[in-house]
Design a protein around this motif. Structure first.
Motif: not given
Length: 80
Positions: A11-16, A35-40, A45-53
């Protein structure tokens, strides 16, 4: 040690969080695991991507609004 944060979906990647807000992260910033680093966006649906590290953001490898594939590297992190 460098780690790659990869896309969990297509899906589309969003930084904000929204167009009028600042980006979640910037290159050089220290981040924490979870910590949330981006949204896809997937299926409206806007899915938050969180850091694994925990670590320092070395690079953001996708432009805002660009489509990403499953497993594609999004962000490089230097583990702390």
């Amino acid at each position: 040690i460098h780690e790659k944060l990869v896309s969990p979906m297509v899906g589309p990647f969003y930084r904000n969080p929204s167009p009028d807000k600042d980006p979640f992260i910037e290159v050089g910033q220290m981040i924490k695991k979870g910590e949330t680093v981006c949204i896809i966006e997937a299926m409206k649906m806007m899915n938050q991507v969180k850091s694994e590290f925990d670590g320092k953001v070395i690079s953001i490898n996708i432009g805002d609004g660009e489509p990403v594939e499953f497993g594609q590297e999004l962000i490089s992190i230097e583990k702390s």
